[in-house]
Design a protein around this motif. Sequence first.
Motif, PDB file in Angstrom:
ATOM      1  N   ILE A  95       0.853  -1.190   0.000  1.00 63.25           N
ATOM      2  CA  ILE A  95       0.000   0.000   0.000  1.00 63.25           C
ATOM      3  C   ILE A  95       0.884   1.233   0.000  1.00 63.25           C
ATOM      4  CG2 ILE A  95      -1.733   1.311   1.296  1.00 63.25           C
ATOM      5  CD1 ILE A  95      -2.874  -1.206   0.132  1.00 63.25           C
ATOM      6  N   ARG A  96       0.478   2.220  -0.802  1.00 61.97           N
ATOM      7  CA  ARG A  96       1.147   3.509  -0.682  1.00 61.97           C
ATOM      8  C   ARG A  96       0.142   4.630  -0.900  1.00 61.97           C
ATOM      9  NH1 ARG A  96       5.240   4.428  -5.881  1.00 61.97           N
ATOM     10  NH2 ARG A  96       3.637   4.766  -7.486  1.00 61.97           N
ATOM     11  N   VAL A  97       0.474   5.780  -0.291  1.00 64.43           N
ATOM     12  CA  VAL A  97      -0.366   6.966  -0.375  1.00 64.43           C
ATOM     13  C   VAL A  97       0.455   8.083  -1.004  1.00 64.43           C
ATOM     14  CG1 VAL A  97      -1.781   8.621   0.908  1.00 64.43           C
ATOM     15  CG2 VAL A  97      -1.594   6.252   1.714  1.00 64.43           C
ATOM     16  N   LEU A  98      -0.099   8.687  -2.067  1.00 63.79           N
ATOM     17  CA  LEU A  98       0.537   9.810  -2.734  1.00 63.79           C
ATOM     18  C   LEU A  98      -0.172  11.093  -2.315  1.00 63.79           C
ATOM     19  CD1 LEU A  98       0.776   8.346  -6.367  1.00 63.79           C
ATOM     20  CD2 LEU A  98       2.330   7.990  -4.439  1.00 63.79           C
ATOM     21  N   VAL A  99       0.600  12.098  -1.923  1.00 60.48           N
ATOM     22  CA  VAL A  99       0.024  13.358  -1.451  1.00 60.48           C
ATOM     23  C   VAL A  99       0.499  14.493  -2.340  1.00 60.48           C
ATOM     24  CG1 VAL A  99      -0.213  14.942   0.503  1.00 60.48           C
ATOM     25  CG2 VAL A  99       0.019  12.471   0.914  1.00 60.48           C
TER      26      VAL A  99
END
Length: 781
Positions: A95-99
């Motif tokens: 899982i990864r979150v891009l901001v």
Amino acid sequence: MTILSATGPAETTPHGLDLPLNAGFTLKVAVLEDWLTRIAIVPEGGFRVDRTWTIAPEGDTPWEGRDRLSTDGFALPQVTHEAANDLEIVTSGDIRVLVEPAPLRLAVQRREGGSWRTVMQDRERSAYYWLEARGGFRHYQTRHPAERHYGLGDKTGPLDRTGRRFRCLQIDSMGYNAELSDPLYKHVPFVMVEAEDGTATGLLYDTLSEMAVDLGAEHSNYYDPYRHVDILEKGMVAYVVAGPRLADIVPRLAQLTGRPHLPPRWSMGFAFTTMHHADAPNAQEVMTGFAERCRADDIPISAIHSGSGYTTREDGRRYVFTWNETKFPDRKAFFARLKELGYHTCANVKPVLLKEHPAYPEAAEKGLFVKRSDGSPAVEMFWGGEGASLDLSNPETIAWWQAGIRTQVLGQGFDAAWNDNNEAELWDETATVDGLGRPLPAIDVKPLQALLMTRATFEATKAREPEKRPYTISRAGPIGISRYGETWTGDNYTSWHTLKWNIRGGVSMSLSGMPFIGHDIGGFAGPKPGPELFTRFVQLMALHPRAVMNSWKPQLAEPVNLPWMHPEVTDHVREALRLRYRFLPLLYSLAHDCHRTGAPIVAPLLYHFPDVSCRKDPDAFMLGPDVLVAPNVTEGADTVTIDLPKVEGGWHDFWSEAIHDGGTRATVPAPLDRLPIFVRSGAVLPLAMDWAPTSPHEAKAVALAAFLGAGSSTSRRTVFFDDGESWRYRDGDCSLLACELTAGEGSVRLTVTEQGSGRGQPELFVEMRGLGERMAEHELP
């Protein structure tokens, strides 16, 4: 209006990142499990409601709640934070979150093979709004036109919520339209988004505030398709629950919010209630007479729930924790007779004191009510007149309530309590609740009252008999209510229309953290159900977790739904109830699995099968993974047609020797005396063969019914029994049967081994369906 953007650099935290935003907000991203990410937009000075009672990774919350940003109870996997290409990137496993900092925009991605797939993404250019003048927060996400949306609890209409707008707001909605009405009784700000290929992601907004959820009803020429929420709160806390399938998300929701309580087995039998019986001037005689007739007419029934009529006074209004001595002149004899007949009992209780209630002055003096800004009780309209809501977030009120449950409910002879009329329709924006010593705005935490009321009742019941599992019910409440008891779809309307659409509302609740559900048999409000409709209602509820006949039709000369109300179909009603008890060992085993894993007891077909036909929302549901129920919901019809999911070995018609291939359309008889049921090949179902007339929920003999396809196969199932009431199962003091079914060309073998102590195991038999000319053998413990 303020569109949120970053105002400075991101800071790495042990579990993600913090990013300062304009208007005093801070973005906080935290990876809590390898399947769970929290996204919080935190206002300067913190949230007005600083705690949560929804999030319970340790099984429950403290009475006073837990900090909304707590990480206690989570695995907290290793994360990395890096900046690249004007993005802040948080990665943990798959899982990864891009901001994107300005304007703020997030994307959640899942690793698939050697690449990353975006599973949720905020709307371009403007994703997070703070509407200061209105006091609300808005969150927008992009929406692919082919995406489907499920969840939101007891909402009406099709299971796929795409294209509709809903409100998360508890309200007493008696006689609602089961296809169109909104809002209803529950607060469930949880949505699962399913892509065209069947992959899915869950999104839970952790808020008790009123909220609107738009899943594509709104369209703007200036943006690609989107969905959004409006929360009457400053800031936002949202949990992203990874899939990749709906069947992965639902158990994880239970892990996040607390797994459902396993009720005593008697509570899963058939139960009866009506306000009219307890409202009768000779209520004791009427209710005893009903109980005696059920036994005399061989109507299988386990419990009688009493409406609130036992609390009425001369004015006909209801005063919780009081008794009408005229209606019930000899309570000791009343409960002794019901016990002699084998019935369990449950009492309706309400969390509002009318101003004329004899305890009102003392309760007001002690400060037990929700309070206005001047400290006076927050008086609102309630059923029967003006009244004040007890503040169940006040420790003194909790103690007062539990004393009432102990002395006036359980102490008088009832086994359990039913928490009713607890939607907490509080509208004074200045009113406050105690908040367990830290006051909160009442209007922002209305669902909390139902949750804590049910918890207080649950714990009072447990304290009275600690060795037994409590049973309780709540009509309203947020996600988390299943930690303490069951619920239902509220005061439904008597119609064929309701029969059809209640199916969707019920299985939607199953997908939304409320698995112990049912519908009032025959319809609560409205006209008298005709013989055909009444029979179909009983059949539908025969294979649901909750089966209660409940009605209130004061405008009718014969105002009560009764098992024998239509003599020409009484035999059909009796057989439908017998069908429930035949399947009760399976229902109870599935209840244990639900308690242990969070897997739903009843679910839509699409939960278990990826077939395109299952997405068409048929008039059908699954009871566990093996039993497909296709109730007849069409007036005058004597057949049903269903597209059967693709499975190896096909589907067995429960009532005949026919086996239908998976992936085909089947039309089967559905006369008035039959509920169409299909069983998956490879299944081993525990089906009751015999029970005592006074305790039909206690099977004396159970057949392990094995359903065999034509080819060679091996399947495994687990069946659970225990004593039906104690906590001993938690230590393995129960019967946990591992069943292995092996089928070859010429022989079939069922091997059953005991993995527990054996407590509660009934006499076992084996039944083979689809055996043909093959030789059969079995081994039982």
